[in-house]
Design a protein around this motif. Sequence first.
Motif, PDB file in Angstrom:
ATOM      1  N   VAL A  35      -1.525  -6.414  25.596  1.00 53.41           N
ATOM      2  CA  VAL A  35      -0.164  -6.682  25.126  1.00 53.41           C
ATOM      3  C   VAL A  35      -0.055  -8.128  24.665  1.00 53.41           C
ATOM      4  CG1 VAL A  35       2.255  -6.802  25.800  1.00 53.41           C
ATOM      5  CG2 VAL A  35       0.850  -4.881  26.556  1.00 53.41           C
ATOM      6  N   ALA A  36      -0.577  -9.066  25.472  1.00 53.52           N
ATOM      7  CA  ALA A  36      -0.515 -10.482  25.116  1.00 53.52           C
ATOM      8  C   ALA A  36      -1.301 -10.775  23.843  1.00 53.52           C
ATOM      9  CB  ALA A  36      -1.047 -11.338  26.271  1.00 53.52           C
ATOM     10  N   MET A  37      -2.385 -10.043  23.613  1.00 54.67           N
ATOM     11  CA  MET A  37      -3.208 -10.253  22.421  1.00 54.67           C
ATOM     12  C   MET A  37      -2.663  -9.527  21.196  1.00 54.67           C
ATOM     13  SD  MET A  37      -7.098 -10.033  23.978  1.00 54.67           S
ATOM     14  CE  MET A  37      -7.862 -10.597  22.447  1.00 54.67           C
ATOM     15  N   ARG A  38      -1.622  -8.714  21.392  1.00 53.68           N
ATOM     16  CA  ARG A  38      -1.035  -7.930  20.310  1.00 53.68           C
ATOM     17  C   ARG A  38      -2.078  -6.968  19.715  1.00 53.68           C
ATOM     18  NH1 ARG A  38       0.636 -10.169  15.976  1.00 53.68           N
ATOM     19  NH2 ARG A  38       2.588  -9.004  15.758  1.00 53.68           N
ATOM     20  N   SER A  39      -2.842  -6.351  20.591  1.00 52.11           N
ATOM     21  CA  SER A  39      -3.974  -5.537  20.154  1.00 52.11           C
ATOM     22  C   SER A  39      -3.559  -4.364  19.279  1.00 52.11           C
ATOM     23  CB  SER A  39      -4.762  -5.023  21.365  1.00 52.11           C
ATOM     24  OG  SER A  39      -5.360  -6.095  22.060  1.00 52.11           O
ATOM     25  N   ILE A  40      -2.450  -3.700  19.606  1.00 53.23           N
ATOM     26  CA  ILE A  40      -2.027  -2.556  18.807  1.00 53.23           C
ATOM     27  C   ILE A  40      -1.657  -3.006  17.398  1.00 53.23           C
ATOM     28  CG2 ILE A  40      -0.381  -0.661  18.607  1.00 53.23           C
ATOM     29  CD1 ILE A  40      -2.429  -0.433  20.898  1.00 53.23           C
ATOM     30  N   SER A  41      -0.907  -4.087  17.286  1.00 55.62           N
ATOM     31  CA  SER A  41      -0.548  -4.606  15.961  1.00 55.62           C
ATOM     32  C   SER A  41      -1.786  -5.017  15.180  1.00 55.62           C
ATOM     33  CB  SER A  41       0.404  -5.803  16.101  1.00 55.62           C
ATOM     34  OG  SER A  41       1.629  -5.407  16.677  1.00 55.62           O
ATOM     35  N   ASN A  42      -2.761  -5.605  15.874  1.00 55.62           N
ATOM     36  CA  ASN A  42      -3.994  -6.017  15.204  1.00 55.62           C
ATOM     37  C   ASN A  42      -4.749  -4.804  14.658  1.00 55.62           C
ATOM     38  OD1 ASN A  42      -3.423  -8.657  15.897  1.00 55.62           O
ATOM     39  ND2 ASN A  42      -4.704  -8.633  17.726  1.00 55.62           N
ATOM     40  N   LEU A  43      -4.821  -3.740  15.450  1.00 50.83           N
ATOM     41  CA  LEU A  43      -5.497  -2.529  14.981  1.00 50.83           C
ATOM     42  C   LEU A  43      -4.760  -1.923  13.790  1.00 50.83           C
ATOM     43  CD1 LEU A  43      -6.444  -0.757  18.336  1.00 50.83           C
ATOM     44  CD2 LEU A  43      -7.999  -1.880  16.725  1.00 50.83           C
ATOM     45  N   GLN A  44      -3.442  -1.900  13.863  1.00 51.56           N
ATOM     46  CA  GLN A  44      -2.674  -1.342  12.751  1.00 51.56           C
ATOM     47  C   GLN A  44      -2.891  -2.156  11.479  1.00 51.56           C
ATOM     48  OE1 GLN A  44       1.187  -1.383  14.765  1.00 51.56           O
ATOM     49  NE2 GLN A  44       1.230   0.851  14.647  1.00 51.56           N
ATOM     50  N   ARG A  45      -2.931  -3.468  11.615  1.00 48.23           N
ATOM     51  CA  ARG A  45      -3.166  -4.308  10.438  1.00 48.23           C
ATOM     52  C   ARG A  45      -4.545  -4.050   9.857  1.00 48.23           C
ATOM     53  NH1 ARG A  45      -3.665 -10.939  10.489  1.00 48.23           N
ATOM     54  NH2 ARG A  45      -4.240 -11.169   8.281  1.00 48.23           N
ATOM     55  N   ALA A  46      -5.557  -3.951  10.734  1.00 45.39           N
ATOM     56  CA  ALA A  46      -6.921  -3.744  10.253  1.00 45.39           C
ATOM     57  C   ALA A  46      -7.061  -2.384   9.574  1.00 45.39           C
ATOM     58  CB  ALA A  46      -7.913  -3.874  11.413  1.00 45.39           C
ATOM     59  N   VAL A  47      -6.433  -1.356  10.133  1.00 40.79           N
ATOM     60  CA  VAL A  47      -6.487  -0.034   9.501  1.00 40.79           C
ATOM     61  C   VAL A  47      -5.785  -0.070   8.145  1.00 40.79           C
ATOM     62  CG1 VAL A  47      -5.647   2.343   9.678  1.00 40.79           C
ATOM     63  CG2 VAL A  47      -6.765   1.257  11.637  1.00 40.79           C
ATOM     64  N   ALA A  48      -4.669  -0.793   8.060  1.00 38.69           N
ATOM     65  CA  ALA A  48      -3.963  -0.909   6.778  1.00 38.69           C
ATOM     66  C   ALA A  48      -4.850  -1.576   5.730  1.00 38.69           C
ATOM     67  CB  ALA A  48      -2.666  -1.691   6.960  1.00 38.69           C
ATOM     68  N   VAL A  49      -5.647  -2.553   6.156  1.00 40.03           N
ATOM     69  CA  VAL A  49      -6.548  -3.246   5.234  1.00 40.03           C
ATOM     70  C   VAL A  49      -7.568  -2.278   4.634  1.00 40.03           C
ATOM     71  CG1 VAL A  49      -8.425  -4.949   5.146  1.00 40.03           C
ATOM     72  CG2 VAL A  49      -6.269  -5.538   6.258  1.00 40.03           C
ATOM     73  N   LEU A  50      -7.942  -1.247   5.380  1.00 43.95           N
ATOM     74  CA  LEU A  50      -8.936  -0.285   4.888  1.00 43.95           C
ATOM     75  C   LEU A  50      -8.461   0.480   3.665  1.00 43.95           C
ATOM     76  CD1 LEU A  50     -10.109   1.300   8.269  1.00 43.95           C
ATOM     77  CD2 LEU A  50     -11.388  -0.339   6.869  1.00 43.95           C
ATOM     78  N   ARG A  51      -7.140   0.659   3.526  1.00 42.50           N
ATOM     79  CA  ARG A  51      -6.574   1.444   2.419  1.00 42.50           C
ATOM     80  C   ARG A  51      -7.235   2.833   2.344  1.00 42.50           C
ATOM     81  NH1 ARG A  51      -3.338  -1.676  -0.772  1.00 42.50           N
ATOM     82  NH2 ARG A  51      -3.564  -3.944  -0.577  1.00 42.50           N
ATOM     83  N   LEU A  52      -7.197   3.529   3.452  1.00 48.90           N
ATOM     84  CA  LEU A  52      -7.815   4.843   3.513  1.00 48.90           C
ATOM     85  C   LEU A  52      -7.126   5.800   2.543  1.00 48.90           C
ATOM     86  CD1 LEU A  52      -8.154   5.183   7.387  1.00 48.90           C
ATOM     87  CD2 LEU A  52      -9.950   4.561   5.759  1.00 48.90           C
ATOM     88  N   ALA A  53      -7.926   6.593   1.832  1.00 49.13           N
ATOM     89  CA  ALA A  53      -7.365   7.545   0.873  1.00 49.13           C
ATOM     90  C   ALA A  53      -6.758   8.750   1.576  1.00 49.13           C
ATOM     91  CB  ALA A  53      -8.453   8.009  -0.093  1.00 49.13           C
ATOM     92  N   ALA A  54      -7.208   9.025   2.796  1.00 48.16           N
ATOM     93  CA  ALA A  54      -6.698  10.164   3.553  1.00 48.16           C
ATOM     94  C   ALA A  54      -6.744   9.831   5.034  1.00 48.16           C
ATOM     95  CB  ALA A  54      -7.532  11.412   3.261  1.00 48.16           C
ATOM     96  N   GLN A  55      -5.935  10.530   5.795  1.00 48.27           N
ATOM     97  CA  GLN A  55      -5.935  10.348   7.235  1.00 48.27           C
ATOM     98  C   GLN A  55      -7.307  10.711   7.798  1.00 48.27           C
ATOM     99  OE1 GLN A  55      -3.392  12.955   9.866  1.00 48.27           O
ATOM    100  NE2 GLN A  55      -5.429  13.047  10.796  1.00 48.27           N
ATOM    101  N   PRO A  56      -7.887   9.884   8.662  1.00 48.78           N
ATOM    102  CA  PRO A  56      -9.171  10.244   9.272  1.00 48.78           C
ATOM    103  C   PRO A  56      -9.023  11.438  10.199  1.00 48.78           C
ATOM    104  CG  PRO A  56      -8.286   8.248  10.275  1.00 48.78           C
ATOM    105  CD  PRO A  56      -7.416   8.554   9.103  1.00 48.78           C
ATOM    106  N   ARG A  57      -9.998  12.324  10.146  1.00 47.85           N
ATOM    107  CA  ARG A  57      -9.986  13.508  10.997  1.00 47.85           C
ATOM    108  C   ARG A  57     -10.976  13.389  12.153  1.00 47.85           C
ATOM    109  NH1 ARG A  57      -5.385  16.404  10.052  1.00 47.85           N
ATOM    110  NH2 ARG A  57      -4.993  16.499   7.807  1.00 47.85           N
TER     111      ARG A  57
END
Length: 250
Positions: A35-57
């Motif tokens: 929580v202190a490291m903001r890990s969830i927000s960091n993961l969301q930002r990194a996934v957004a950077v990927l610009r995935l064409a489709a949801q991973p299955r």
Amino acid sequence: MSPSHRRVEPEELDGLAADDPRGRRSRRDLRRVHVAMRSISNLQRAVAVLRLAAQPRRILELGAGDGTLLLRFARAQRPRWHGVELTLLDRVDLVSEQTHAGYRELGWQVNFLRADALEWAASRQTRSYDLCFANLFLHHFEPAPLILLLRAVAAATDAFVACEPRRSNIARVGSRLIVLLGASGITRRDAAKSVASGFTDRELSAAWNTPGGDWNLVEFPAPPFSHCLAAARAKPRLRTAEPQGSVNEL
């Protein structure tokens, strides 16, 4: 300024048995640290950077621990991902029935792969994934094994996200302040070691020494205490359907 060289030392939590009360307390501490490291927000930002064409299955998490961090990430996704087959890889199965139930509520199928990450990396990869996560895991490895692990990741997946400790003065101060979170002595000592073995600049990109394939790499600081890598294959591979089922070990 950040310390000039990584220093990797064994962390105490990794040497404790799964049922050791000190280990259970330290894992509870880590949830507050995330929580202190903001890990969830960091993961969301990194996934957004990927610009995935489709949801991973098909998703793999290396060093999954008790599986709760990725569950929180999955719950926070907007829109939520559905129909995911998740493989959690770790040497010890710490995933509780409550955590399994949380994934089932999201419609995720969870398999546990009991394996050492480097043994997994050295084995012949028979399964492929759309996305692989590593959360506070890569900093445990010296340069040579880290390169071998990342090569195996590149062979097994089309996209990869890693969020690690950032080797910086502010992170070093933060590792001392986690005493304010009620962290145990083990967690406090391990936090200092994690920062010393963390990453900065383009160190993760340099370790992504993959032969063949065309990858887009984005490496970035994630304030206040983290450092992330997002890697995406320029042309995702076509896959045939794979049989589904529970995975227990290599």
